[in-house]
Design a protein around this motif. Structure first.
Motif, mmCIF file in Angstrom:
data_model
loop_
_atom_site.group_PDB
_atom_site.id
_atom_site.type_symbol
_atom_site.label_atom_id
_atom_site.label_comp_id
_atom_site.label_asym_id
_atom_site.label_seq_id
_atom_site.Cartn_x
_atom_site.Cartn_y
_atom_site.Cartn_z
ATOM 1 N N TYR A 125 3.500 9.661 -9.489
ATOM 2 C CA TYR A 125 3.548 9.061 -10.825
ATOM 3 C C TYR A 125 2.160 9.118 -11.470
ATOM 4 O O TYR A 125 2.009 9.472 -12.630
ATOM 5 N N VAL A 126 1.134 8.759 -10.702
ATOM 6 C CA VAL A 126 -0.203 8.690 -11.295
ATOM 7 C C VAL A 126 -0.864 10.073 -11.364
ATOM 8 O O VAL A 126 -1.390 10.467 -12.404
ATOM 9 N N ASP A 176 -0.770 19.054 -4.294
ATOM 10 C CA ASP A 176 -0.034 18.104 -3.452
ATOM 11 C C ASP A 176 0.287 18.789 -2.125
ATOM 12 O O ASP A 176 0.221 20.022 -2.029
ATOM 13 N N LYS A 203 7.895 19.471 -4.010
ATOM 14 C CA LYS A 203 7.403 18.948 -5.290
ATOM 15 C C LYS A 203 6.660 20.043 -6.079
ATOM 16 O O LYS A 203 6.885 20.244 -7.265
ATOM 17 N N THR A 224 -1.206 4.756 -1.817
ATOM 18 C CA THR A 224 -1.870 3.764 -0.947
ATOM 19 C C THR A 224 -0.858 2.661 -0.644
ATOM 20 O O THR A 224 -0.979 1.542 -1.151
ATOM 21 N N THR A 246 -5.225 3.147 -6.248
ATOM 22 C CA THR A 246 -5.626 1.744 -6.155
ATOM 23 C C THR A 246 -6.129 1.487 -4.736
ATOM 24 O O THR A 246 -5.365 1.586 -3.778
ATOM 25 N N GLU A 283 4.774 2.701 -15.225
ATOM 26 C CA GLU A 283 5.901 3.629 -15.205
ATOM 27 C C GLU A 283 6.813 3.277 -16.369
ATOM 28 O O GLU A 283 6.990 2.118 -16.702
ATOM 29 N N LYS A 325 2.515 -4.697 -3.254
ATOM 30 C CA LYS A 325 1.524 -4.244 -2.272
ATOM 31 C C LYS A 325 0.104 -4.653 -2.693
ATOM 32 O O LYS A 325 -0.730 -4.967 -1.848
ATOM 33 N N ARG A 336 10.928 1.374 -5.599
ATOM 34 C CA ARG A 336 10.064 0.696 -4.625
ATOM 35 C C ARG A 336 10.027 -0.815 -4.890
ATOM 36 O O ARG A 336 9.723 -1.239 -5.993
HETATM 37 N N1 LIG Z 1 3.019 4.186 -9.808
HETATM 38 C C1 LIG Z 1 2.329 3.446 -10.654
HETATM 39 O O1 LIG Z 1 2.847 2.916 -11.632
HETATM 40 C C2 LIG Z 1 0.854 3.227 -10.453
HETATM 41 C C3 LIG Z 1 0.091 2.689 -11.505
HETATM 42 C C4 LIG Z 1 -1.282 2.511 -11.303
HETATM 43 C C5 LIG Z 1 -1.856 2.845 -10.097
HETATM 44 N N2 LIG Z 1 -1.080 3.344 -9.082
HETATM 45 C C6 LIG Z 1 -1.740 3.712 -7.837
HETATM 46 O O2 LIG Z 1 -1.927 5.134 -7.838
HETATM 47 C C7 LIG Z 1 -1.789 5.658 -6.517
HETATM 48 C C8 LIG Z 1 -0.696 6.707 -6.489
HETATM 49 O O3 LIG Z 1 0.534 6.070 -6.793
HETATM 50 P P1 LIG Z 1 1.855 6.907 -7.131
HETATM 51 O O4 LIG Z 1 2.867 5.917 -7.564
HETATM 52 O O5 LIG Z 1 1.498 8.040 -8.022
HETATM 53 O O6 LIG Z 1 2.201 7.468 -5.668
HETATM 54 P P2 LIG Z 1 3.325 8.540 -5.287
HETATM 55 O O7 LIG Z 1 3.809 8.132 -3.959
HETATM 56 O O8 LIG Z 1 4.302 8.680 -6.424
HETATM 57 O O9 LIG Z 1 2.524 9.922 -5.194
HETATM 58 C C9 LIG Z 1 1.508 10.180 -4.277
HETATM 59 C C10 LIG Z 1 1.452 11.689 -4.050
HETATM 60 O O10 LIG Z 1 0.306 11.994 -3.265
HETATM 61 C C11 LIG Z 1 0.657 13.067 -2.385
HETATM 62 N N3 LIG Z 1 -0.293 13.128 -1.282
HETATM 63 C C12 LIG Z 1 -0.487 12.264 -0.263
HETATM 64 N N4 LIG Z 1 -1.498 12.675 0.527
HETATM 65 C C13 LIG Z 1 -1.962 13.837 -0.005
HETATM 66 C C14 LIG Z 1 -2.999 14.734 0.336
HETATM 67 N N5 LIG Z 1 -3.790 14.528 1.392
HETATM 68 N N6 LIG Z 1 -3.185 15.824 -0.421
HETATM 69 C C15 LIG Z 1 -2.417 16.055 -1.501
HETATM 70 N N7 LIG Z 1 -1.423 15.227 -1.891
HETATM 71 C C16 LIG Z 1 -1.196 14.126 -1.152
HETATM 72 C C17 LIG Z 1 2.075 12.732 -1.978
HETATM 73 O O11 LIG Z 1 2.743 13.863 -1.447
HETATM 74 C C18 LIG Z 1 2.661 12.243 -3.305
HETATM 75 O O12 LIG Z 1 3.239 13.307 -4.041
HETATM 76 C C19 LIG Z 1 -1.521 4.447 -5.628
HETATM 77 O O13 LIG Z 1 -2.732 3.989 -5.104
HETATM 78 C C20 LIG Z 1 -0.952 3.434 -6.582
HETATM 79 O O14 LIG Z 1 -1.168 2.099 -6.145
HETATM 80 C C21 LIG Z 1 0.247 3.564 -9.233
#
Ligand SMILES: NC(=O)c1ccc[n+]([C@@H]2O[C@H](COP(=O)([O-])OP(=O)(O)OC[C@H]3O[C@@H](n4cnc5c(N)ncnc54)[C@H](O)[C@@H]3O)[C@@H](O)[C@H]2O)c1
Length: 434
Positions: A10-11, A30, A35, A86, A122, A155, A266, A331
């Motif tokens: 998402y981020v 990624d 994906k 995370t 985060t 989101e 979390k 989630r």
């Molecule tokens: N989802 C939200 O609304 C939101 C908003 C603000 C902050 N965040 C923070 O942003 C971060 C990401 O959240 P998200 O919701 O996008 O997570 P997500 O689970 O949707 O995506 C994470 C991606 O990272 C990839 N990944 C993991 N390890 C990797 C690596 N070593 N190399 C390359 N790719 C790798 C995964 O395959 C996955 O596609 C988290 O820390 C979250 O707390 C999320």
């Protein structure tokens, strides 16, 4: 400017697309092959309104590409964002930093000298300095700097939040990195969006404190909602009356079935654990979590009160299961607690959700999925509104009540008015906080 973003979730995906739209050349990397394959074919693995158009536009303009190969992506590139997940480390409350540290090690091995490594994920207090140590240990000769740039997008409105942010928070270690960040976010600075520079530790704390504060508002209003129900007050009027005060504000004061999603649960737990490691007890946030757990079970009680003993065998048509509208993210959705509790009590659950089935079918195995609320309502005993998708805000209530076996409604998002529901043939209507 050339930018690599690690993580296409998402981020990471939204950031990549929006940085490309700012005019930068972005490679989003990624480890998930499926994906990356989908993204290369223009298929978006998540549901986020507006993302498809802007993604397509920037791929066509040659500014955005997707890759599994970090080594190649980092060639001649001096800015890399870490935007990996995370999650909570199972049962511990702490943030699991394994993905961040893995990304840091990979950067250490492949980055060019003078790279700026920016953490968007985060991450708890002290993590950016750990990222620095991990890279240094892995590749002692690499010349690099780090910065913290926590993301605040929501989101469902992620593009708008990224392009019109309330603020951009940047923690820096070294003033020379400020210029790079200013260049990255120049399109926002030109429009006077605040870009706030601070220390690494303060940036990390701003992110967690912001989420914990918002979660506090939700638990606060949910607790007052319970009082309103007992005492004959109306939470919607109470929230409105409170919200006129600028110091309080009206946002995040909607009573409901509790907060969920990929961040608040979390992040509140992780903040408590971080504080504990500094011998600080965060009592307010502990209560926020406790209230949030209580409120979900309180919602189950509401349904039980309406159906009574007949709950065993009753058909409940649930509207909405994602943790909020306009996302497919399941989630920590309240539905994942409420629905299994109702199943345990013998209820037969039908679910309609505009986007929830992809994630939800594995998480909610004992439910039947329907594409249409009116079909789901046939012979059912209750409409239970869990997520306030726009699709559910203006239903033909008469049409629903006509096909139901026993028309009752429990509206956990307060989107209907009791008089209107009762006048449309429902025998009872329950909401939250009145
Ligand atoms: N989802 C939200 O609304 C939101 C908003 C603000 C902050 N965040 C923070 O942003 C971060 C990401 O959240 P998200 O919701 O996008 O997570 P997500 O689970 O949707 O995506 C994470 C991606 O990272 C990839 N990944 C993991 N390890 C990797 C690596 N070593 N190399 C390359 N790719 C790798 C995964 O395959 C996955 O596609 C988290 O820390 C979250 O707390 C999320």
């Amino acid at each position: 400017m050339k930018i690599v973003v690690i993580g296409a979730g998402y981020v990471g995906l939204v950031s990549s697309v929006c940085f490309a739209d700012f005019g930068h050349d972005v490679i989003c990397v990624d480890i998930n092959k499926e994906k990356i394959k989908q993204l290369r074919n223009g298929i978006i693995p998540i549901y986020e309104p507006g993302l498809d158009k802007i993604l397509k536009k920037n791929i066509e303009a040659g500014r955005l590409s997707f890759s599994l190969d970090l080594e190649r992506a980092l060639k001649d590139t001096f800015v890399v964002f870490i935007a990996v997940n995370t999650p909570e480390r199972r049962g511990s409350g702490e943030a699991d930093l394994a993905y961040v540290m893995e990304a840091a090690k990979n950067i250490a091995n492949f980055a060019e000298n003078n790279t700026l490594v920016i953490t968007k994920s985060t991450v708890p207090l002290g993590t950016n300095r750990r990222v620095h140590s991990v890279i240094k240990k892995e590749n002692p000769n690499l010349i690099f700097d780090i910065a913290s740039n926590p993301e605040f997008l929501r989101e469902g409105s992620a593009i708008e939040d990224f392009q019109k942010p309330d603020r951009v928070i940047v923690g820096i270690n070294n003033p020379s990195s400020k210029k790079v960040i200013q260049e990255i976010y120049k399109p926002l600075a030109l429009k006077d969006y605040p870009i706030f520079f601070t220390s690494l530790e303060s940036a990390e704390t701003i992110k967690y404190s912001s989420n914990a504060f918002l979660a506090t508002k939700i638990s606060f209003i949910n607790e007052i909602a319970e009082l309103c129900e007992r005492a004959g007050a109306d939470i919607q009027d109470v929230a409105k009356g409170m919200g006129f005060d600028d110091r309080i504000g009206s946002k995040f004061l909607q009573a409901g079935p509790g907060y969920g999603g990929s961040c608040f649960p979390k992040d509140t737990s992780a903040l408590i654990e971080t504080a504990r490691s500094y011998q600080v007890e965060l009592n307010i946030i502990k209560s926020v979590i406790k209230v949030n757990e209580h409120v979900k079970l309180r919602m189950v009680e509401k349904v039980k009160n309406v159906l009574g003993r007949n709950i065993n065998g009753s058909i409940i048509s649930v509207l909405g299961v994602t943790f909020k509208p306009n996302t497919d993210d399941m989630r920590e959705a309240p539905s994942l607690v409420i629905i299994p509790e109702l199943v345990k009590l013998g209820a037969k659950i039908r679910v309609t959700d505009p986007q929830g089935i992809k994630e939800g079918s594995a998480l909610l195995p004992k439910v039947k999925w329907y594409g249409d609320p009116y079909k789901s309502a046939v012979n059912s005993n209750m409409i239970l509104i869990l997520t306030e998708w726009n699709e559910f805000r203006d239903l033909d209530l008469m049409k629903l009540s006509n096909v139901m076996a026993n028309p009752t409604m429990v509206d956990l998002r307060n989107i209907y008015k009791k008089d209107q529901v009762i006048a449309s043939g429902f025998r009872s209507y329950e909401s939250v906080g009145s």
